[in-house]
Design a protein around this motif. Structure first.
Motif, PDB file in Angstrom:
ATOM      1  N   MET A  75       3.426   6.371 -10.953  1.00 45.36           N
ATOM      2  CA  MET A  75       3.050   5.686  -9.713  1.00 45.36           C
ATOM      3  C   MET A  75       1.842   4.810 -10.025  1.00 45.36           C
ATOM      4  O   MET A  75       1.043   5.137 -10.913  1.00 45.36           O
ATOM      5  CB  MET A  75       2.715   6.672  -8.593  1.00 45.36           C
ATOM      6  CG  MET A  75       3.844   7.619  -8.254  1.00 45.36           C
ATOM      7  SD  MET A  75       3.477   8.664  -6.817  1.00 45.36           S
ATOM      8  CE  MET A  75       3.918   7.546  -5.472  1.00 45.36           C
ATOM      9  N   THR A 128       2.938  11.077  -2.581  1.00 43.14           N
ATOM     10  CA  THR A 128       1.915  10.116  -2.175  1.00 43.14           C
ATOM     11  C   THR A 128       0.968   9.819  -3.336  1.00 43.14           C
ATOM     12  O   THR A 128       0.614  10.717  -4.100  1.00 43.14           O
ATOM     13  CB  THR A 128       1.125  10.662  -0.984  1.00 43.14           C
ATOM     14  OG1 THR A 128       2.021  10.851   0.118  1.00 43.14           O
ATOM     15  CG2 THR A 128       0.025   9.691  -0.556  1.00 43.14           C
ATOM     16  N   GLU A 167       2.390   1.635   2.456  1.00 43.18           N
ATOM     17  CA  GLU A 167       0.964   1.659   2.139  1.00 43.18           C
ATOM     18  C   GLU A 167       0.122   1.649   3.409  1.00 43.18           C
ATOM     19  O   GLU A 167       0.552   1.153   4.443  1.00 43.18           O
ATOM     20  CB  GLU A 167       0.578   0.435   1.293  1.00 43.18           C
ATOM     21  CG  GLU A 167       1.286   0.338  -0.029  1.00 43.18           C
ATOM     22  CD  GLU A 167       1.985  -0.984  -0.222  1.00 43.18           C
ATOM     23  OE1 GLU A 167       2.202  -1.387  -1.372  1.00 43.18           O
ATOM     24  OE2 GLU A 167       2.296  -1.615   0.798  1.00 43.18           O
ATOM     25  N   TRP A 173      -0.759   1.121  -8.740  1.00 45.97           N
ATOM     26  CA  TRP A 173      -1.207   0.079  -7.816  1.00 45.97           C
ATOM     27  C   TRP A 173      -1.384  -1.225  -8.592  1.00 45.97           C
ATOM     28  O   TRP A 173      -1.916  -1.228  -9.705  1.00 45.97           O
ATOM     29  CB  TRP A 173      -2.535   0.451  -7.175  1.00 45.97           C
ATOM     30  CG  TRP A 173      -2.454   1.606  -6.237  1.00 45.97           C
ATOM     31  CD1 TRP A 173      -2.645   2.930  -6.534  1.00 45.97           C
ATOM     32  CD2 TRP A 173      -2.159   1.545  -4.838  1.00 45.97           C
ATOM     33  NE1 TRP A 173      -2.474   3.686  -5.407  1.00 45.97           N
ATOM     34  CE2 TRP A 173      -2.180   2.874  -4.350  1.00 45.97           C
ATOM     35  CE3 TRP A 173      -1.884   0.503  -3.952  1.00 45.97           C
ATOM     36  CZ2 TRP A 173      -1.938   3.178  -3.013  1.00 45.97           C
ATOM     37  CZ3 TRP A 173      -1.640   0.808  -2.616  1.00 45.97           C
ATOM     38  CH2 TRP A 173      -1.664   2.128  -2.171  1.00 45.97           C
ATOM     39  N   CYS A 213       1.710  -0.950  -3.868  1.00 43.04           N
ATOM     40  CA  CYS A 213       2.024   0.341  -4.464  1.00 43.04           C
ATOM     41  C   CYS A 213       3.341   0.218  -5.229  1.00 43.04           C
ATOM     42  O   CYS A 213       4.253  -0.485  -4.799  1.00 43.04           O
ATOM     43  CB  CYS A 213       2.150   1.376  -3.342  1.00 43.04           C
ATOM     44  SG  CYS A 213       2.778   2.965  -3.826  1.00 43.04           S
ATOM     45  N   ARG A 222      -2.720  11.453  -7.132  1.00 40.46           N
ATOM     46  CA  ARG A 222      -1.443  11.623  -6.448  1.00 40.46           C
ATOM     47  C   ARG A 222      -1.291  13.040  -5.934  1.00 40.46           C
ATOM     48  O   ARG A 222      -1.865  13.984  -6.510  1.00 40.46           O
ATOM     49  CB  ARG A 222      -0.273  11.258  -7.364  1.00 40.46           C
ATOM     50  CG  ARG A 222      -0.137  12.091  -8.605  1.00 40.46           C
ATOM     51  CD  ARG A 222       0.869  11.473  -9.585  1.00 40.46           C
ATOM     52  NE  ARG A 222       2.249  11.673  -9.188  1.00 40.46           N
ATOM     53  CZ  ARG A 222       3.284  11.123  -9.820  1.00 40.46           C
ATOM     54  NH1 ARG A 222       3.090  10.303 -10.843  1.00 40.46           N
ATOM     55  NH2 ARG A 222       4.529  11.357  -9.407  1.00 40.46           N
ATOM     56  N   CYS A 227      -0.291   5.559  -0.288  1.00 37.67           N
ATOM     57  CA  CYS A 227       1.081   5.071  -0.355  1.00 37.67           C
ATOM     58  C   CYS A 227       2.012   6.268  -0.392  1.00 37.67           C
ATOM     59  O   CYS A 227       1.919   7.092  -1.306  1.00 37.67           O
ATOM     60  CB  CYS A 227       1.283   4.213  -1.585  1.00 37.67           C
ATOM     61  SG  CYS A 227       2.993   3.742  -1.901  1.00 37.67           S
TER      62      CYS A 227
END
Length: 120
Positions: free
Chosen positions: A34, A77, A6, A36, A95, A71, A22
């Protein structure tokens, strides 16, 4: 092994903005969801935002309209754009990625965390 790194945390005044990034690397076949999460001392980690591999997003109620998750699949990422920050957003942000590895196993990986501090 999958690693998440991150970046982008820091100190900001109330009403300010920060963008977290991230990047995932390692034995990745496919990245599924994905997200957070954040954690303050003495409290449980809470999920802030999630994005599926298809781009569907979901947010914690308290950040809706202020945070945006996105993303870049080609870069493995995920980003978190945080606007109109409040002191209660102060936390360590982590992340997370649900990854199908090159051996076709599925694992949940976490980054090391990045501190976000919002002053009043």
């Amino acid at each position: 092994q999958v690693q998440l790194v991150e970046s982008g945390g820091g100190f900001v005044q109330t009403g300010g903005s920060l963008r977290l990034s991230c990047a995932a690397s390692g034995s990745i076949f496919k990245i599924n969801d994905m997200g957070w999460a954040r954690q303050v001392p003495g409290k449980q980690r809470e999920l802030v935002a999630v994005i599926t591999d298809g781009g569907t997003t979901n947010y914690l109620d308290s950040v809706k309209g202020r945070f945006t998750i996105s993303r870049a699949n080609a870069k493995n990422t995920v980003y978190l754009q945080m606007n109109s920050l409040k002191p209660e957003d102060t936390a360590v942000y982590y992340c997370n990625a649900i990854v199908t590895t090159t051996t076709r196993s599925t694992q949940s990986s976490w980054g090391q965390g990045t501190q976000v501090t919002v002053s009043s």
